[in-house]
Design an enzyme around this catalytic site. Structure first.
Site, mmCIF file in Angstrom:
data_model
loop_
_atom_site.group_PDB
_atom_site.id
_atom_site.type_symbol
_atom_site.label_atom_id
_atom_site.label_comp_id
_atom_site.label_asym_id
_atom_site.label_seq_id
_atom_site.Cartn_x
_atom_site.Cartn_y
_atom_site.Cartn_z
ATOM 1 N N CYS A 176 -6.122 -6.755 3.530
ATOM 2 C CA CYS A 176 -4.889 -7.387 3.795
ATOM 3 C C CYS A 176 -4.490 -7.164 5.161
ATOM 4 O O CYS A 176 -4.378 -6.063 5.681
ATOM 5 C CB CYS A 176 -3.855 -6.631 2.854
ATOM 6 N N LYS B 3 7.626 -19.437 -6.438
ATOM 7 C CA LYS B 3 6.918 -18.785 -7.612
ATOM 8 C C LYS B 3 7.798 -18.989 -9.032
ATOM 9 O O LYS B 3 8.973 -18.915 -8.836
ATOM 10 C CB LYS B 3 6.876 -17.445 -7.505
ATOM 11 N N ARG C 280 3.333 -21.791 -6.551
ATOM 12 C CA ARG C 280 2.241 -21.043 -6.931
ATOM 13 C C ARG C 280 1.640 -20.953 -8.400
ATOM 14 O O ARG C 280 2.184 -21.625 -9.071
ATOM 15 C CB ARG C 280 2.202 -19.619 -6.437
ATOM 16 N N CYS D 11 3.743 -7.053 -3.060
ATOM 17 C CA CYS D 11 2.755 -7.640 -4.105
ATOM 18 C C CYS D 11 2.723 -7.047 -5.328
ATOM 19 O O CYS D 11 2.062 -7.899 -6.296
ATOM 20 C CB CYS D 11 1.455 -7.964 -3.378
ATOM 21 N N ARG E 92 -8.235 -17.414 -3.306
ATOM 22 C CA ARG E 92 -7.410 -17.235 -4.663
ATOM 23 C C ARG E 92 -7.552 -18.697 -5.387
ATOM 24 O O ARG E 92 -7.277 -19.666 -4.903
ATOM 25 C CB ARG E 92 -6.017 -17.108 -4.208
ATOM 26 N N CYS F 244 2.643 -2.154 1.754
ATOM 27 C CA CYS F 244 3.662 -2.621 2.863
ATOM 28 C C CYS F 244 4.802 -3.198 1.932
ATOM 29 O O CYS F 244 4.738 -3.267 0.713
ATOM 30 C CB CYS F 244 3.127 -3.714 3.864
ATOM 31 N N CYS G 61 -1.335 -2.889 -5.219
ATOM 32 C CA CYS G 61 -1.750 -4.038 -4.557
ATOM 33 C C CYS G 61 -2.964 -3.835 -3.937
ATOM 34 O O CYS G 61 -3.396 -2.668 -3.599
ATOM 35 C CB CYS G 61 -0.747 -4.547 -3.447
ATOM 36 N N LYS H 22 6.693 -20.067 0.164
ATOM 37 C CA LYS H 22 6.070 -19.770 -0.971
ATOM 38 C C LYS H 22 6.909 -20.253 -2.268
ATOM 39 O O LYS H 22 8.336 -19.623 -2.032
ATOM 40 C CB LYS H 22 5.310 -18.710 -1.357
HETATM 41 FE FE1 SRM Z 1 1.299 -11.081 -2.098
HETATM 42 C C1 SRM Z 1 1.406 -11.803 1.060
HETATM 43 C C2 SRM Z 1 -1.873 -10.117 -2.331
HETATM 44 C C3 SRM Z 1 1.653 -11.091 -5.526
HETATM 45 C C4 SRM Z 1 4.892 -10.765 -2.092
HETATM 46 N N1 SRM Z 1 -0.070 -11.084 -0.718
HETATM 47 C C5 SRM Z 1 0.075 -11.464 0.346
HETATM 48 C C6 SRM Z 1 -1.331 -11.496 1.240
HETATM 49 C C7 SRM Z 1 -1.728 -12.958 1.386
HETATM 50 C C8 SRM Z 1 -1.443 -10.936 2.717
HETATM 51 C C9 SRM Z 1 -1.386 -11.741 3.629
HETATM 52 O O1 SRM Z 1 -0.080 -12.745 3.880
HETATM 53 O O2 SRM Z 1 -1.966 -11.803 4.779
HETATM 54 C C10 SRM Z 1 -2.066 -10.441 0.431
HETATM 55 C C11 SRM Z 1 -3.625 -10.967 0.199
HETATM 56 C C12 SRM Z 1 -4.291 -9.633 0.521
HETATM 57 C C13 SRM Z 1 -5.886 -9.181 0.217
HETATM 58 O O3 SRM Z 1 -6.599 -8.994 1.131
HETATM 59 O O4 SRM Z 1 -6.079 -9.825 -0.949
HETATM 60 C C14 SRM Z 1 -1.113 -10.576 -0.972
HETATM 61 N N2 SRM Z 1 0.083 -10.854 -3.512
HETATM 62 C C15 SRM Z 1 -1.007 -10.351 -3.326
HETATM 63 C C16 SRM Z 1 -1.738 -10.174 -4.617
HETATM 64 C C17 SRM Z 1 -3.379 -10.123 -4.729
HETATM 65 C C18 SRM Z 1 -1.416 -8.556 -5.196
HETATM 66 C C19 SRM Z 1 -2.353 -7.997 -6.287
HETATM 67 O O5 SRM Z 1 -2.622 -6.708 -6.127
HETATM 68 O O6 SRM Z 1 -2.486 -8.605 -7.352
HETATM 69 C C20 SRM Z 1 -1.115 -10.891 -5.681
HETATM 70 C C21 SRM Z 1 -1.516 -12.437 -5.917
HETATM 71 C C22 SRM Z 1 -0.596 -13.165 -6.745
HETATM 72 C C23 SRM Z 1 -1.231 -14.437 -6.900
HETATM 73 O O7 SRM Z 1 -2.088 -14.436 -7.974
HETATM 74 O O8 SRM Z 1 -0.566 -15.687 -6.714
HETATM 75 C C24 SRM Z 1 0.346 -10.993 -4.910
HETATM 76 N N3 SRM Z 1 2.827 -10.894 -3.545
HETATM 77 C C25 SRM Z 1 2.754 -11.037 -4.902
HETATM 78 C C26 SRM Z 1 4.021 -10.621 -5.387
HETATM 79 C C27 SRM Z 1 4.112 -10.424 -6.993
HETATM 80 C C28 SRM Z 1 4.669 -11.560 -7.671
HETATM 81 O O9 SRM Z 1 4.592 -12.809 -7.269
HETATM 82 O O10 SRM Z 1 5.064 -11.458 -8.866
HETATM 83 C C29 SRM Z 1 4.900 -10.555 -4.585
HETATM 84 C C30 SRM Z 1 6.266 -10.223 -4.656
HETATM 85 C C31 SRM Z 1 7.388 -11.312 -5.261
HETATM 86 C C32 SRM Z 1 7.890 -12.271 -4.283
HETATM 87 O O11 SRM Z 1 7.024 -13.268 -3.935
HETATM 88 O O12 SRM Z 1 8.658 -12.040 -3.798
HETATM 89 C C33 SRM Z 1 4.177 -10.827 -3.214
HETATM 90 N N4 SRM Z 1 2.733 -11.362 -0.867
HETATM 91 C C34 SRM Z 1 4.002 -11.157 -0.853
HETATM 92 C C35 SRM Z 1 4.675 -11.356 0.370
HETATM 93 C C36 SRM Z 1 6.331 -11.196 0.657
HETATM 94 C C37 SRM Z 1 6.947 -12.423 0.460
HETATM 95 C C38 SRM Z 1 8.355 -12.550 0.828
HETATM 96 O O13 SRM Z 1 9.025 -13.214 0.392
HETATM 97 O O14 SRM Z 1 8.728 -11.636 1.751
HETATM 98 C C39 SRM Z 1 3.866 -11.732 1.344
HETATM 99 C C40 SRM Z 1 3.847 -11.775 3.099
HETATM 100 C C41 SRM Z 1 4.383 -13.158 3.209
HETATM 101 O O15 SRM Z 1 4.671 -14.144 2.389
HETATM 102 O O16 SRM Z 1 4.627 -13.540 4.475
HETATM 103 C C42 SRM Z 1 2.437 -11.788 0.823
HETATM 104 FE FE1 SF4 Z 2 -1.010 -6.587 1.387
HETATM 105 FE FE2 SF4 Z 2 1.478 -5.841 1.676
HETATM 106 FE FE3 SF4 Z 2 0.841 -7.410 -0.390
HETATM 107 FE FE4 SF4 Z 2 -0.063 -4.869 -0.479
HETATM 108 S S1 SF4 Z 2 2.039 -5.470 -0.527
HETATM 109 S S2 SF4 Z 2 -1.293 -6.877 -0.656
HETATM 110 S S3 SF4 Z 2 -0.432 -4.446 1.639
HETATM 111 S S4 SF4 Z 2 0.913 -7.829 1.768
#
Ligand code: SRM
Ligand code: SF4
Length: 585
Positions: free
Chosen positions: A450, A225, A148, A493, A79, A489, A444, A223
């Site tokens: 993922c 944000k 981030r 995201c 990323r 899930c 997502c 993390k």
């Molecule tokens: Fe996310 C984890 C993709 C925005 C909440 N996110 C992941 C991972 C890295 C999976 C992993 O941990 O193994 C995903 C990568 C999958 C892949 O194969 O690419 C992933 N997140 C993404 C992206 C690419 C989704 C998208 O379709 O664009 C976004 C990348 C953002 C960036 O450029 O930085 C992305 N993730 C978000 C958002 C939205 C936001 O930030 O506005 C959220 C919800 C807001 C938040 O943070 O609460 C989000 N991602 C998570 C979480 C849950 C965090 C939590 O507090 O519970 C995880 C899992 C974790 O952190 O344990 C996660």
């Molecule tokens: Fe992966 Fe769940 Fe985030 Fe979708 S919402 S990219 S399945 S961690």
């Protein structure tokens, strides 16, 4: 250090242990990078996230080889931070080239205005990082327990000095909160010829002793944000962030910022202690205090966040545990003065900036919807090639939106037709040719990359929209804007928990539906139906829309309607409608 006992339980999590022993995020990454194995060991996998990369494997290949771990095809997701989503045409072109030459042939625009590549193998990781650096970007802190990619409305509206000032404030804050460790430069950017001099300047071996004045040795518990938004334009979903700044402005002048804290979407359904939360309004600061208040909040989270249980380590849980007033008092202590109460200004508008707009300087920008942010060439749909041509031939400025889409900026009046022609020549629709439903949808990444996905998302949402479009048109709702967001899930995201309709993966092929958020992003939605098979989603959503159509008030949005009627009321109505519809087939 604080005098109170921190919220953290005594036994730190494995990730904390890895960070503590890592000497500012070095760990064994450099040695393992050179060891010839296809992947890294567990502690390095955790540390690598702070360098912007995740070790992954193709989950479909994994199934095909019967789950044998040693035979999994390991590759890396990388990323790249793009603060405020701002790029040049050459930078985006270089990112597309890197996807072709070192990745899986695609790039992914993310929900936080940055870029993801998939499928990079370990042996080419270092070359990849060096190319990101040469492209004047970084992957440092794109993931991991740090600040981030900071988000900001990307629209280049020059007649409005407020936007430019807000975007400049973001740039300052991004630099201020960037980790100071030289580990990134040592590991990834050492000159291939000397092995010592780093591409970033300086000498790798001189840089071992250092300090992280904001983060300390163990960085943050989780993390973190941050986003900026304007009251009239919450295109960054500011309330979903750990830290938010709403610009308070009058007559083209920024008076200051309302500070929000503790937003976050991710949930672990098996852990009742987890929940999605909108950020709370904390106070008001003048522009010159933005960096100091951000630093104070980050440091309170550093010192009081939970370092034993990562499920409840985000700032939202720190605030929940401390209580908002105690949290505010602690922030004021770190800030060194009391926080003024919030200005009444709040979010009241939202713009995805899609379509053709004047910039205010005689030029134009074009908001181009990229479905789920995926840039690829597949069959007759050749978006990647079309983008290459637009970027090379027209050379626009580029912005990535928080809706996984692109703005082409600094265009002349004739560029509108040129862009449309290039898109059409490559089998791609213009933003004007897609439905309102598709425009406001988001999925997502999910499968196959993922590791946390339990269900499909990006690969199935386009088909779901295909089946919904005629139903929406039949109901006369084709021009109604509502957000439909899907994730594979509950980590959320694509921010499904504040959307009008949220569809969240429950298990393979089955989803939970949420209703009653809204475009403004300032209200969480509610659980509507659980374990809905993918094949039934279209009908279920159509039934909700039929209910909305039958009982809405004039100008009432879908989310507002569901919120007013209540999910139970909508469910009763929709189930009767579904029974009737099924009876007729
Ligand atoms: Fe996310 C984890 C993709 C925005 C909440 N996110 C992941 C991972 C890295 C999976 C992993 O941990 O193994 C995903 C990568 C999958 C892949 O194969 O690419 C992933 N997140 C993404 C992206 C690419 C989704 C998208 O379709 O664009 C976004 C990348 C953002 C960036 O450029 O930085 C992305 N993730 C978000 C958002 C939205 C936001 O930030 O506005 C959220 C919800 C807001 C938040 O943070 O609460 C989000 N991602 C998570 C979480 C849950 C965090 C939590 O507090 O519970 C995880 C899992 C974790 O952190 O344990 C996660
Ligand atoms: Fe992966 Fe769940 Fe985030 Fe979708 S919402 S990219 S399945 S961690």
């Amino acid at each position: 250090m604080p005098d109170e006992t921190p919220v953290s339980a005594p036994k730190p999590s494995a990730v904390e242990v890895a960070k503590t022993a890592s000497n500012y995020l070095r760990g064994d990454i450099a040695q393992e990078l050179a060891d010839g194995a296809p992947g890294f060991g567990k502690p390095s996998i955790q540390l690598l996230k702070n360098h912007g990369t995740y070790q992954q494997d193709d989950r479909e290949t994994r199934k095909a080889i019967d789950g044998k771990k040693s035979e999994r095809q390991i590759s890396f997701m990388i990323r790249t931070c793009v603060p405020g989503g701002k790029l040049s045409a050459d930078q985006l072109l270089a990112a597309i080239d890197m996807g072709d030459e070192l990745g899986n042939g695609t790039i992914r625009l993310t929900t936080r205005q940055s870029i993801q590549h998939h499928g990079v193998v370990k042996g080419e990781l270092k070359e990849f990082m060096q190319r990101v650096h040469t492209n004047r970007l970084t992957t440092l802190a794109a993931c991991g327990d740090v600040e981030r990619n900071i988000m900001c409305c990307p629209a280049p509206i020059h007649g409005n000095p407020v936007r430019a000032e807000m975007q400049a404030k973001l740039d300052e804050l991004a630099v201020h909160l960037a980790p100071r460790t030289r580990a990134y430069y040592e590991i990834w950017l050492t000159d291939p010829d000397t092995g010592e001099k780093t591409l970033a300047g300086g000498n790798a071996k001189d840089a071992v002793i250092e300090d992280e004045p904001i983060y300390g040795r163990t960085y943050l518990p989780r993390k973190f944000k941050t986003a900026f938004a304007l009251p009239e334009d919450n295109c960054t979903d500011v309330y979903a962030n750990d830290l938010g700044f709403i610009v308070v402005h009058e007559q083209g002048k920024i008076l200051g910022y309302n500070v929000l804290a503790g937003g976050g979407m991710g949930v672990t359904p098996s852990a009742a202690k987890t929940f999605p939360a909108l950020a709370k309004r904390l106070g008001f600061v003048p522009p010159e205090d933005v960096l100091a208040i951000a630093e104070a909040i980050v440091k309170v989270q550093r010192d009081f966040g939970n370092r034993a249980d990562r499920k409840v380590a985000r700032l939202k849980y720190t605030i929940h545990t401390m209580g908002l007033e105690n949290f505010r008092a602690k922030v004021e202590e770190y800030f060194g003065k009391p926080l003024a109460p919030c200005h009444p200004a709040d979010i009241h508008g939202f713009d995805d900036h899609i379509g053709w707009h004047e910039q205010g300087d005689g030029k134009f920008f074009y908001g181009f919807n990229v479905e789920n942010g995926r840039v690829h060439d597949t069959g007759d749909f050749r978006l990647k090639t079309a983008l290459r041509r637009i970027l090379r031939e027209i050379k626009p400025g580029v912005r990535i939106t928080a809706h996984q889409s692109l703005l082409f900026t600094d265009l002349g009046i004739t560029d509108r037709e040129r862009i449309a022609k290039i898109l059409h020549d490559h089998g791609v629709k213009t933003s004007e040719e897609i439905s309102t439903l598709r425009r406001w949808s988001m999925a997502c990444v999910a499968l196959p990359t993922c590791s946390l996905a339990v269900a499909e998302s990006e690969r199935v949402l386009p088909g779901l929209i295909d089946s919904l479009e005629p139903e929406v048109a039949k109901l006369g709702l084709a021009h109604e804007a509502f957000t439909l967001r899907m994730t594979g899930c509950p980590n959320a995201c694509a921010r499904p928990y504040n959307s009008d309709i949220g569809i969240v993966g429950r298990t393979l092929g089955k989803y939970t539906i949420f209703l009653g958020g809204r475009l403004l992003g300032d209200r969480l939605n509610e659980h509507y139906k659980d374990v809905v098979p993918f094949e039934e989603l279209s009908q279920e959503i159509t039934a909700v829309l039929a209910c909305y159509k039958a009982e809405r008030k004039p100008a009432e949005t879908l989310g507002d309607f569901c919120h007013r009627k209540g999910v139970d009321g909508v469910r009763t109505w929709a189930d009767e409608w579904l029974a009737g519809a099924r009876g007729h087939t």
